[in-house]
Each structure stands twice: as C-alpha cells, then as structure tokens.
Design a protein around this motif. Structure first.
Motif, mmCIF file in Angstrom:
data_model
loop_
_atom_site.group_PDB
_atom_site.id
_atom_site.type_symbol
_atom_site.label_atom_id
_atom_site.label_comp_id
_atom_site.label_asym_id
_atom_site.label_seq_id
_atom_site.Cartn_x
_atom_site.Cartn_y
_atom_site.Cartn_z
ATOM 1 N N UNK A 34 0.829 -1.203 0.000
ATOM 2 C CA UNK A 34 0.000 0.000 0.000
ATOM 3 C C UNK A 34 0.865 1.254 0.000
ATOM 4 N N UNK A 35 1.890 1.257 0.841
ATOM 5 C CA UNK A 35 2.784 2.412 0.912
ATOM 6 C C UNK A 35 3.513 2.673 -0.396
ATOM 7 N N UNK A 36 4.043 1.611 -1.006
ATOM 8 C CA UNK A 36 4.746 1.781 -2.286
ATOM 9 C C UNK A 36 3.774 2.244 -3.365
ATOM 10 N N UNK A 37 2.561 1.674 -3.354
ATOM 11 C CA UNK A 37 1.535 2.083 -4.335
ATOM 12 C C UNK A 37 1.260 3.573 -4.228
ATOM 13 N N UNK A 38 1.075 4.053 -3.002
ATOM 14 C CA UNK A 38 0.797 5.479 -2.808
ATOM 15 C C UNK A 38 1.955 6.339 -3.302
ATOM 16 N N UNK A 39 3.177 5.887 -3.071
ATOM 17 C CA UNK A 39 4.343 6.642 -3.556
ATOM 18 C C UNK A 39 4.377 6.686 -5.082
ATOM 19 N N UNK A 40 4.094 5.542 -5.720
ATOM 20 C CA UNK A 40 4.076 5.505 -7.190
ATOM 21 C C UNK A 40 2.998 6.438 -7.716
ATOM 22 N N UNK A 41 1.806 6.371 -7.121
ATOM 23 C CA UNK A 41 0.728 7.264 -7.574
ATOM 24 C C UNK A 41 1.106 8.731 -7.335
ATOM 25 N N UNK A 42 1.707 9.013 -6.200
ATOM 26 C CA UNK A 42 2.047 10.394 -5.853
ATOM 27 C C UNK A 42 3.067 10.980 -6.828
ATOM 28 N N UNK A 123 -0.558 -2.556 -6.337
ATOM 29 C CA UNK A 123 0.773 -2.074 -6.713
ATOM 30 C C UNK A 123 1.106 -2.392 -8.165
ATOM 31 N N UNK A 124 1.051 -3.672 -8.514
ATOM 32 C CA UNK A 124 1.549 -4.069 -9.839
ATOM 33 C C UNK A 124 0.594 -3.698 -10.966
ATOM 34 N N UNK A 125 -0.684 -3.995 -10.797
ATOM 35 C CA UNK A 125 -1.625 -3.697 -11.881
ATOM 36 C C UNK A 125 -2.127 -2.251 -11.802
ATOM 37 N N UNK A 126 -2.508 -1.795 -10.607
ATOM 38 C CA UNK A 126 -3.089 -0.454 -10.488
ATOM 39 C C UNK A 126 -2.081 0.667 -10.629
ATOM 40 N N UNK A 127 -0.882 0.495 -10.033
ATOM 41 C CA UNK A 127 0.096 1.591 -10.008
ATOM 42 C C UNK A 127 1.173 1.466 -11.080
ATOM 43 N N UNK A 128 1.759 0.261 -11.227
ATOM 44 C CA UNK A 128 2.915 0.096 -12.116
ATOM 45 C C UNK A 128 2.515 -0.176 -13.570
ATOM 46 N N UNK A 129 1.517 -1.019 -13.777
ATOM 47 C CA UNK A 129 1.169 -1.404 -15.157
ATOM 48 C C UNK A 129 0.800 -0.226 -16.058
ATOM 49 N N UNK A 130 0.039 0.772 -15.590
ATOM 50 C CA UNK A 130 -0.251 1.909 -16.478
ATOM 51 C C UNK A 130 1.006 2.672 -16.914
ATOM 52 N N UNK A 131 2.088 2.530 -16.158
ATOM 53 C CA UNK A 131 3.338 3.210 -16.508
ATOM 54 C C UNK A 131 4.225 2.367 -17.414
ATOM 55 N N UNK A 132 4.289 1.047 -17.161
ATOM 56 C CA UNK A 132 5.250 0.183 -17.860
ATOM 57 C C UNK A 132 4.629 -0.829 -18.803
ATOM 58 N N UNK A 133 3.332 -0.994 -18.748
ATOM 59 C CA UNK A 133 2.670 -1.966 -19.615
ATOM 60 C C UNK A 133 2.607 -3.355 -18.982
ATOM 61 N N UNK A 134 1.825 -4.217 -19.599
ATOM 62 C CA UNK A 134 1.574 -5.564 -19.059
ATOM 63 C C UNK A 134 2.845 -6.394 -19.005
ATOM 64 N N UNK A 135 3.646 -6.379 -20.068
ATOM 65 C CA UNK A 135 4.763 -7.320 -20.180
ATOM 66 C C UNK A 135 5.905 -6.981 -19.226
ATOM 67 N N UNK A 136 6.292 -5.719 -19.167
ATOM 68 C CA UNK A 136 7.367 -5.329 -18.253
ATOM 69 C C UNK A 136 6.917 -5.512 -16.802
ATOM 70 N N UNK A 137 5.676 -5.146 -16.513
ATOM 71 C CA UNK A 137 5.138 -5.344 -15.164
ATOM 72 C C UNK A 137 5.174 -6.815 -14.776
#
Length: 200
Positions: A34-42, A123-137
């Motif tokens: 949760x903490x990392x997700x919030x940082x990525x979103x922020x 974290x992975x789908x909600x925060x990171x995937x929109x930035x890096x895409x499905x495959x890199x995530x």
C-alpha cells in the motif's frame, strides 16, 4: 510465560508457523504494498489510487469474472505443475517449498490470499502497469517472486507459466477492472495454497 514458551516449543517441533504470525506477516506485507503504491501514484500519476478502481465492469461482475478466472487459472497451473519436468523442480522455488513445509490452516490460506491479492494487484496492476505496460510489469512481478530460474527446462517452463499467469492478471485489469484482478489473484492463491500445503 511457561505456557507461551511451551507453545513456542510445540510450534518449533511441528515446523508449523502459528496463524497469528502469518497474519502479522500478511498485514505488514499489505502495508508495504500500500505504501509503495501510494508513492508511485504520488510521484508518477496525475491521480490517486482510488482512480485505479474507476474503470471496468460493475463491482459484482468484476468479482464474478475474477473468481471464475482464478478458478480456471489455478486448474491450468495445477495441471502444468504436475507434469514430470516441472513437478521435480518445484522445491527449488522458495515460496513453493515454504508453503509445502508450513502446513497452513484454512484461515492462513484465506487471509494470505486476501491480503496478497489486494496489495499486490494495487501495486503491480493499479500503479505500475499503467506506466510500464503488461509485459514489463509481469517480468518485475515474476522476478520479485523468485520464479525466474534457468537451471533446467522444468525451471524455465515454471517461470514461463507464472509469467503467463501474471500477464493474464494484467489483461484482466485492463478489460474487467482492478477488483477483477484482485479477486482472481486471491482466488488463485487460496486454491493453490490449499492444494500445495495439503499435498502428500
């Protein structure tokens, strides 16, 4: 004090981690995700984490889709890991070995699955995937779980299977929504934890 000490000795002798400790571990892991997700979103998104829930099917349809996908995914993975080339290398993967040795209770399986599904997917789908895409995530997801090993064909097949599962969660997030990915992940986890921990 003596009762606690005697209980600890029983747990050590049985090789079983108490449910309370599994729950603490789950809550701590969830807090970290949760903490990392919030940082990525922020730092990297224009919107907060709540927005990650804003697309896809209705909540009930996401739950139905996610649970169904989790059941299908676990059936496919269970068949795959029981093939000779893969089954003989499973204990080389730390998570599998730990689950086999832990003798998890039904409560352990349920709470571990719930918190992993909710925290990891945010974290992975909600925060990171929109930035890096499905495959890199998916590469990051599978790598962090320790599923990429290249010692034998069995190791490579298992890593590929888990990569496919992660990519499937990524597509589920894209087309059905974050709750669908969370419920699929949690359903898959609870089924596989039960199957692996009760294996003879």
């Amino acid at each position: 004090m003596d009762d606690d000490s005697s209980q600890d000795t029983k747990w050590e002798a049985s090789g079983r981690i108490p449910s309370r400790e599994w729950l603490i571990l789950s809550l701590m892991s969830f807090a970290v995700y949760l903490g990392i997700s919030y940082l990525v979103f922020y730092f990297f998104h224009d919107t907060g984490p709540v927005k990650a829930y804003g697309h896809g099917l209705s909540v009930i349809n996401q739950l139905i889709t996610g649970i169904g996908s989790g059941v299908i995914g676990s059936a496919i993975i269970w068949i795959a890991i029981n093939q000779a080339a893969v089954s003989k290398v499973l204990d080389d993967f730390y998570i599998i070995k730990m689950v086999r040795q832990s003798r998890l209770t039904s409560f352990d399986c349920m709470q571990l699955s719930f918190f992993a599904g909710a925290g990891e997917e945010l974290l992975f789908r909600g925060a990171i995937q929109p930035l890096l895409g499905i495959w890199v995530t998916s590469v990051i997801f599978v790598g962090l779980h320790g599923y990429f090993k290249f010692k034998s064909p069995g190791h490579i097949i298992f890593g590929g299977i888990m990569f496919g599962l992660s990519a499937g969660l990524g597509y589920l997030f894209e087309y059905a929504g974050l709750i669908a990915a969370m419920s699929a992940h949690a359903t898959y986890d609870v089924i596989m934890l039960k199957l692996i921990s009760y294996e003879k």
